[in-house]
Design a protein around this motif. Sequence first.
Motif, PDB file in Angstrom:
ATOM      1  N   PRO A  62     122.564  41.079  68.697  1.00 26.28           N
ATOM      2  CA  PRO A  62     123.367  40.884  70.253  1.00 26.28           C
ATOM      3  C   PRO A  62     124.098  42.764  70.830  1.00 26.28           C
ATOM      4  N   GLN A  63     124.447  43.345  69.906  1.00 25.00           N
ATOM      5  CA  GLN A  63     125.335  44.479  70.189  1.00 25.00           C
ATOM      6  C   GLN A  63     123.783  45.025  71.085  1.00 25.00           C
ATOM      7  N   TYR A  64     123.152  45.258  69.950  1.00 28.67           N
ATOM      8  CA  TYR A  64     122.420  46.397  69.691  1.00 28.67           C
ATOM      9  C   TYR A  64     120.649  46.057  70.909  1.00 28.67           C
ATOM     10  N   ARG A  65     120.801  45.018  71.305  1.00 25.00           N
ATOM     11  CA  ARG A  65     119.900  44.168  71.994  1.00 25.00           C
ATOM     12  C   ARG A  65     119.159  45.419  73.614  1.00 25.00           C
ATOM     13  N   GLU A  66     120.115  46.125  73.801  1.00 25.58           N
ATOM     14  CA  GLU A  66     120.307  47.134  75.231  1.00 25.58           C
ATOM     15  C   GLU A  66     120.266  48.219  75.246  1.00 25.58           C
ATOM     16  N   THR A  67     119.800  48.418  74.201  1.00 21.76           N
ATOM     17  CA  THR A  67     120.529  50.286  73.780  1.00 21.76           C
ATOM     18  C   THR A  67     118.679  50.879  74.098  1.00 21.76           C
ATOM     19  N   GLU A  68     119.117  51.827  74.422  1.00 24.88           N
ATOM     20  CA  GLU A  68     118.932  53.375  75.086  1.00 24.88           C
ATOM     21  C   GLU A  68     118.925  54.104  74.391  1.00 24.88           C
ATOM     22  N   ILE A  69     119.835  55.011  73.490  1.00 28.74           N
ATOM     23  CA  ILE A  69     119.937  54.880  72.073  1.00 28.74           C
ATOM     24  C   ILE A  69     119.043  54.708  70.582  1.00 28.74           C
ATOM     25  N   LEU A  70     118.406  55.411  70.275  1.00 30.07           N
ATOM     26  CA  LEU A  70     117.531  55.250  68.480  1.00 30.07           C
ATOM     27  C   LEU A  70     118.119  56.156  67.768  1.00 30.07           C
ATOM     28  N   ILE A  71     119.167  56.176  67.262  1.00 29.54           N
ATOM     29  CA  ILE A  71     119.525  57.093  66.046  1.00 29.54           C
ATOM     30  C   ILE A  71     118.565  56.467  64.378  1.00 29.54           C
ATOM     31  N   ALA A  72     117.348  57.413  64.679  1.00 29.07           N
ATOM     32  CA  ALA A  72     116.166  57.150  63.043  1.00 29.07           C
ATOM     33  C   ALA A  72     116.247  57.961  62.244  1.00 29.07           C
ATOM     34  N   GLY A  73     115.593  57.346  61.161  1.00 30.59           N
ATOM     35  CA  GLY A  73     115.435  58.139  60.324  1.00 30.59           C
ATOM     36  C   GLY A  73     114.339  59.713  60.247  1.00 30.59           C
ATOM     37  N   ASP A  74     114.104  60.665  59.375  1.00 28.25           N
ATOM     38  CA  ASP A  74     113.185  61.622  58.890  1.00 28.25           C
ATOM     39  C   ASP A  74     111.785  60.956  59.475  1.00 28.25           C
ATOM     40  N   ASN A  75     110.980  62.015  60.487  1.00 30.85           N
ATOM     41  CA  ASN A  75     109.066  62.124  59.939  1.00 30.85           C
ATOM     42  C   ASN A  75     109.030  60.643  61.198  1.00 30.85           C
ATOM     43  N   PHE A  76     109.825  61.079  62.301  1.00 31.99           N
ATOM     44  CA  PHE A  76     110.027  59.073  62.995  1.00 31.99           C
ATOM     45  C   PHE A  76     108.752  59.083  63.722  1.00 31.99           C
ATOM     46  N   GLY A  77     107.781  58.533  63.710  1.00 30.14           N
ATOM     47  CA  GLY A  77     106.804  58.722  65.023  1.00 30.14           C
ATOM     48  C   GLY A  77     105.195  59.454  64.245  1.00 30.14           C
ATOM     49  N   CYS A  78     105.114  59.079  63.029  1.00 30.85           N
ATOM     50  CA  CYS A  78     104.407  60.219  62.216  1.00 30.85           C
ATOM     51  C   CYS A  78     102.995  58.672  62.193  1.00 30.85           C
ATOM     52  N   GLY A  79     101.608  59.320  61.561  1.00 29.28           N
ATOM     53  CA  GLY A  79     100.974  57.871  61.360  1.00 29.28           C
ATOM     54  C   GLY A  79      99.766  58.310  63.176  1.00 29.28           C
ATOM     55  N   SER A  80      99.309  57.255  62.741  1.00 27.29           N
ATOM     56  CA  SER A  80      98.216  57.982  64.505  1.00 27.29           C
ATOM     57  C   SER A  80      98.725  58.179  65.449  1.00 27.29           C
ATOM     58  N   SER A  81      97.690  59.043  66.258  1.00 30.03           N
ATOM     59  CA  SER A  81      98.681  59.397  68.014  1.00 30.03           C
ATOM     60  C   SER A  81      98.689  58.765  68.847  1.00 30.03           C
ATOM     61  N   ARG A  82      98.642  57.478  68.756  1.00 30.21           N
ATOM     62  CA  ARG A  82      98.355  56.129  69.640  1.00 30.21           C
ATOM     63  C   ARG A  82      99.911  56.647  70.558  1.00 30.21           C
ATOM     64  N   GLU A  83      99.338  56.623  72.397  1.00 30.65           N
ATOM     65  CA  GLU A  83     100.241  57.094  72.681  1.00 30.65           C
ATOM     66  C   GLU A  83     101.423  55.825  73.230  1.00 30.65           C
ATOM     67  N   HIS A  84     100.894  54.728  73.396  1.00 28.82           N
ATOM     68  CA  HIS A  84     101.561  53.703  73.002  1.00 28.82           C
ATOM     69  C   HIS A  84     102.624  53.474  72.470  1.00 28.82           C
ATOM     70  N   ALA A 114     116.403  61.867  65.347  1.00 34.55           N
ATOM     71  CA  ALA A 114     116.413  62.039  64.206  1.00 34.55           C
ATOM     72  C   ALA A 114     116.336  63.529  63.519  1.00 34.55           C
ATOM     73  N   PRO A 115     116.219  63.289  61.741  1.00 32.07           N
ATOM     74  CA  PRO A 115     115.873  64.762  61.855  1.00 32.07           C
ATOM     75  C   PRO A 115     114.499  65.203  61.906  1.00 32.07           C
ATOM     76  N   SER A 116     113.354  64.595  61.847  1.00 36.58           N
ATOM     77  CA  SER A 116     111.881  65.211  62.646  1.00 36.58           C
ATOM     78  C   SER A 116     111.132  64.307  63.195  1.00 36.58           C
ATOM     79  N   PHE A 117     110.587  64.652  63.909  1.00 34.98           N
ATOM     80  CA  PHE A 117     109.694  63.663  64.454  1.00 34.98           C
ATOM     81  C   PHE A 117     108.007  64.177  63.933  1.00 34.98           C
ATOM     82  N   ALA A 118     106.628  62.831  64.219  1.00 34.79           N
ATOM     83  CA  ALA A 118     105.820  63.576  64.148  1.00 34.79           C
ATOM     84  C   ALA A 118     104.787  64.817  65.254  1.00 34.79           C
ATOM     85  N   ASP A 119     104.097  65.435  65.386  1.00 32.85           N
ATOM     86  CA  ASP A 119     104.091  66.622  66.517  1.00 32.85           C
ATOM     87  C   ASP A 119     103.895  65.709  67.500  1.00 32.85           C
TER      88      ASP A 119
END
Length: 201
Positions: free
Chosen positions: A63-85, A100-105
């Motif tokens: 319940p406390q995070y259902r309306e969140t606008e900020i995500l604190i994530a782990g390293d290498n967030f968004g890796c994998g395929s390049s899907r813009e979705h 996050a500490p780092s993101f996929a480019d």
Amino acid sequence: MEKFEKLTGVAAPLPQINVDTDMIIPKQFLKTINRTGLGKNLFDEMRFDDNGNEIPDFVLNKPQYRETEILIAGDNFGCGSSREHAPWAIKDFGIRCVIAPSFADIFYNNCFKNGILPIALPQEQVDILMKDAEKGSNARVTVDLENQTVTTSDGEVIAFEVDQFKKHCLLEGLDDIGLTLEKAAAIDNFEAQSQSARPWV
């Protein structure tokens, strides 16, 4: 594209590393070319069981995070395929900033094109924000793009770096089309001169 200037809200902690784009928006939801409607399927396999029921322990189902606008994530967030979705789903859910500490480019650059601010910080600073986010809805974080700061619920200020061109685009709400339209007068002038000089074209 919506401008990003300053955002204050509840931050959700997602400490998992190597969260790839298939985890963000699974492949079965990639049939659409619309940027809206994907938020309900964000982290689908982490949020729902095989029968479509919410998994209570997943952070965004609490319940406390259902309306969140900020995500604190782990390293290498968004890796994998390049899907813009992936950024489409994040934005449609309501998340405007991922830290996050780092993101996929490719994911990192796609965020800026879709009105999301990705902030890369050293692990020790992400740990501070992660711990702050674990406090729930009573802890509100402020992200100030103009001044390039993140302020915790306790008032600790953390500075971040961002490419100045990408910063300009977010502050002004400019995607690729918006950037082109900024030059509309110059384009019109060029076309008028070209037509006058080469009326046969």
